[in-house]
Structure formats: structure tokens, C-alpha cells
Design an enzyme around this catalytic site. Structure first.
Site, mmCIF file in Angstrom:
data_model
loop_
_atom_site.group_PDB
_atom_site.id
_atom_site.type_symbol
_atom_site.label_atom_id
_atom_site.label_comp_id
_atom_site.label_asym_id
_atom_site.label_seq_id
_atom_site.Cartn_x
_atom_site.Cartn_y
_atom_site.Cartn_z
ATOM 1 N N HIS A 121 1.940 -52.982 5.628
ATOM 2 C CA HIS A 121 3.069 -52.080 5.412
ATOM 3 C C HIS A 121 2.509 -50.670 5.253
ATOM 4 C CE1 HIS A 121 6.424 -50.256 3.139
ATOM 5 N NE2 HIS A 121 7.192 -51.248 3.561
ATOM 6 N N ASP A 198 -1.821 -56.898 -1.609
ATOM 7 C CA ASP A 198 -0.411 -56.500 -1.641
ATOM 8 C C ASP A 198 0.415 -57.786 -1.607
ATOM 9 O OD1 ASP A 198 2.200 -55.868 -1.003
ATOM 10 O OD2 ASP A 198 1.709 -54.514 0.641
ATOM 11 N N GLN A 201 5.445 -59.377 -0.460
ATOM 12 C CA GLN A 201 6.182 -60.389 0.292
ATOM 13 C C GLN A 201 5.810 -61.814 -0.097
ATOM 14 O OE1 GLN A 201 8.672 -59.798 2.451
ATOM 15 N NE2 GLN A 201 8.505 -57.601 2.115
ATOM 16 N N LYS A 224 12.058 -57.907 -4.951
ATOM 17 C CA LYS A 224 11.968 -58.898 -3.887
ATOM 18 C C LYS A 224 11.959 -60.329 -4.433
ATOM 19 C CE LYS A 224 9.439 -55.730 -0.851
ATOM 20 N NZ LYS A 224 10.459 -55.419 0.148
ATOM 21 N N CYS A 362 8.480 -50.603 8.550
ATOM 22 C CA CYS A 362 7.381 -49.876 7.894
ATOM 23 C C CYS A 362 6.035 -50.519 8.215
ATOM 24 C CB CYS A 362 7.601 -49.791 6.386
ATOM 25 S SG CYS A 362 9.003 -48.792 5.903
#
Length: 404
Positions: A121, A198, A201, A224, A362
Site C-alpha cells: 500500500h 503492515d 489487511q 478494518k 493505493c
């Protein structure tokens, strides 16, 4: 097995209508919907214990402080951090990544190398580019193959004693690919590099075990994973958080201030300047409780069924191509139809009450790799159903006929 109708009843928005049609929400990769228990917890904070934390001796301040710190401990246990002070509250994944990148400005020197992947991202690319401009470090990129998987042999060849930090997503937001992060962390540590994952997700779909992964940093967002917007967590190993300088200066992050010198507070407060999103931090703990009550085993089973069903049904459409066909995937399908712009498909299915995301998500380097302007992304959560997927497929078919 989940009682999906019972689960769906927990989410008020799922009974809404959009453009006169029952809402079908397939934009969970952008943000998840919120269960009533989370909505109620936010209201309860402001109705009953609203006060600033850590500073007050009065009862409301102590109640708010206790609730906030209890939430921190919940998050510590959820990700299996060794200490609660390794868990920093942030405004989201982007905040956490920038905090680490800013800290590494005091560590890197010209010629040092930072590795990122082609799947990132923008929020896990731009801060490192800015850091390279500031320090003279060099950004190196781990390539992907046609299936959307990282080429691990190329990753191994990029690693060297010059590598100071590797930063990679756990799951790609654009393709749903699950990266072999535990293996990648071990390889990075073998050359003395730190690793930031990261997890934005990943956390809606699985429980990360940061001690098992052995990552140095793990960043994710609350919104999220059924929590409030403007919330997130940065996990950092104690030794690294002690080594990095504060990201921001202000109240709460200090031990003593004089005009001659300021000394900083101990972890975690060293990195938590100013009044935080108190309600959000507390309610993020509520969201984690809710997800654990549903059970991540149940979540993964339901989402696997949805992914398989969506993949099978969408491939019935002539001219449709799915991007990201890795063996290990989360419940995301990113696709296009030959000769039709993804935005046009997205606009038509929206008229039928179906929310999908269109564009580059993104993650523009991924789109450049596939030589496309973007994709239609349907991202599923455990509260979605096969019937909703069938409705989406019919809507895409209708859009194709209209646009051909």
C-alpha cells in the site's frame, strides 16, 4: 459453524438499503462494518466516563484511564506481545509506519538499504521514500510474479549487510495474497535487519502472534477489524522502542520538562504524545472481544467458503480475469473484464446496492506491473453470504451487457 443470520443481526447497517436495494457490502478491505456492541461501547464511554486519562485524580479520570489501559492489555494478549508497554495506541497503520520510519532517521546513514515489496500500500512506500531522501538510504523493491506472489529467491538476493529494515505487508490489500512473513523475518534477521509488518489487511482475518513471527514491529488499524476509525496499534519489541526517539513532542510523553532539558517518559507513553482517541482505544478492545467471541477459526472457515464461491462464480463470466491467484489468499477477489474500465462496472453495481471498490487501491505499483488502470475489488467478511456473491455476479453480468 457460524449462524450467519444471527451474526448479521449484530450489524445494523446490513439491514440498510442503498439506491432502493438491500445493501450488499463487499468493501471490507477499505473498512469493516461495526457490530452494535461496538457502537454501544462508544456511546457508553461518552455517556458515563468521559474524562482525560493518566493525569487526573478524580474518579472519572481514573475510570477512563483504567478502561484505556485494560484495552491495551487486551490488545497485548490478542497479538501475544510479551509486555503491554510494547503495544502503542496510534491513529492507524499509517501512523504506526510513519512513527517507525521517523525513528529510523536517527539510525540510517547514506548507502544503507531499506527493502519494501511490490505489493505494498502507498502508506508502506511513501514514508520510506521520504526517509531515503532525508538520510541518503536506498530503497530496494522485492518483485512479484504473475500470480501476485513475492519472488522469495529475489528477496534473498536483495538481502545484505546493508539492509537495515525490511517492511512488507502480511496480506496484500489489492490482491489478497498472504505473504510468507515468518520466513521473510527469519531471513532478514540473519543479515541483522529489523522487520516491520503492515498487518492492516491481516487482522480482520487472523490473530497475529508477534512472538511466534519474531517481527520487530507490527502495525494495524482498528477500523478494518470491526473497531472505530482513527484507532490502531503499533507493536514494537521493547529493545527497539527504547532505541527509537519519540515521534512527537508534547504532553504525556515527558517525564520532566525544563527550558534547559526535557526527559522522556517510559514506554509506552514516550510515543503517545497529547490526548489520545480515548473512546476509540477503549472500544478497539470491545471490537477485539467481539471477534474473539465469533472465533477466528470460524471467521477463516466462512471466508474461505466465500472466496472459493466468488472465484468460481466470477470465472463463469467470459472475458473476466482475476488478479492475484496465489495459493495462499485472504477473502479478496480483484478482477477486470476485457475492454471495460473498472470504474464503469463499479458505478453500475452500486446502483444495484452493491458496494465494491474500484481503482488502484493505493497500490499503484501493482497495477503498473499488470499494465492496468485498476481493478474491481470485492473484499469479503465473515458476515457476508454466498447469496450476496451470487447477486454481485448477476450485477456484473448485467453491467457487462450494458457496457459492451
Amino acid at each position: 459453524m457460524l449462524d450467519i443470520q444471527k451474526i448479521r443481526a449484530d450489524f445494523p447497517i446490513l439491514s440498510e438499503k442503498v439506491n432502493g436495494k438491500p445493501l450488499i457490502y463487499f468493501d471490507n478491505g477499505a473498512t469493516s462494518q461495526k457490530p452494535q456492541v461496538v457502537i454501544d461501547a462508544e456511546a457508553k464511554y461518552y455517556q458515563e466516563i468521559n474524562a482525560n486519562i493518566h493525569r487526573g485524580v478524580h474518579t472519572l479520570s481514573q475510570l477512563a484511564t483504567d478502561a484505556y489501559e485494560i484495552s491495551r492489555v487486551k490488545l497485548q494478549h490478542h497479538i501475544n506481545a510479551k509486555f503491554s508497554h510494547e503495544v502503542l495506541f496510534t491513529s492507524g497503520t499509517t501512523h504506526g509506519i510513519n512513527l517507525v520510519a521517523n525513528g529510523f532517521a536517527s539510525i540510517l546513514k547514506p548507502g544503507d538499504e531499506i527493502l519494501v515489496s511490490s505489493l505494498e500500500h502507498h502508506s508502506n512506500i511513501v514514508p520510506w521514500q521520504m526517509l531515503c531522501e532525508k538520510t541518503g538510504a536506498v530503497l530496494k523493491v522485492i518483485p512479484i510474479n504473475e500470480e501476485g506472489e513475492l519472488i522469495i529467491s529475489e528477496y534473498e538476493s536483495l538481502l545484505s549487510e546493508k539492509t537495515k529494515i525490511v517492511t512488507v505487508n502480511h496480506i496484500s490489500n489489492a490482491l489478497g495474497v498472504i505473504n510468507p512473513v515468518k520466513e521473510m523475518i527469519a531471513k532478514a534477521h540473519a543479515v541483522g535487519a529489523a522487520v516491520l509488518i503492515d498487518g492492516a489487511q491481516a487482522v480482520p482475518h487472523l490473530k497475529p502472534d508477534v512472538q511466534d513471527l519474531d517481527c520487530d514491529f507490527y502495525a494495524f488499524s482498528g477500523h478494518k477489524m470491526c473497531g472505530p476509525t482513527g484507532t490502531g496499534i503499533l507493536y514494537g519489541k521493547e529493545e527497539w522502542l527504547n532505541k527509537l526517539p519519540p515521534y512527537q513532542g508534547g504532553g504525556e510523553m515527558i517525564k520532566e520538562v525544563t527550558f534547559e532539558k526535557t526527559t522522556y517518559a517510559d514506554l509506552p507513553h514516550k510515543f503517545e504524545a497529547g490526548t489520545p482517541n480515548i473512546a476509540g482505544g477503549i472500544v478497539l478492545g470491545t471490537a477485539v472481544d467481539y471477534l474473539n467471541e465469533v472465533g477466528f477459526g470460524n471467521i477463516q472457515l466462512q471466508e474461505k467458503k466465500l472466496l472459493e464461491h466468488a472465484t468460481k462464480r466470477l470465472l463463469e463470466i467470459e472475458g473476466l480475469r482475476i488478479y492475484g491467484n496465489a495459493k495462499n489468499k485472504a477473502s479478496v477477489v480483484s478482477f477486470n473484464i476485457d475492454g471495460i474500465h473498472p470504474y464503469d462496472i463499479g458505478s453500475i453495481v452500486d446502483k444495484l446496492g452493491i458496494a465494491v471498490r474500484t481503482g488502484h487501491h493505493c497500490a499503484q505499483p501493482i497495477m503498473n506491473f499488470f499494465c492496468i488502470p485498476g481493478t474491481i475489488r470485492a473484499s469479503f467478511s465473515f458476515y457476508n453470504t454466498k447469496e450476496e456473491i451470487d447477486a454481485m455476479v448477476e450485477a456484473v453480468k448485467k453491467a457487462k451487457i450494458m457496457l459492451s
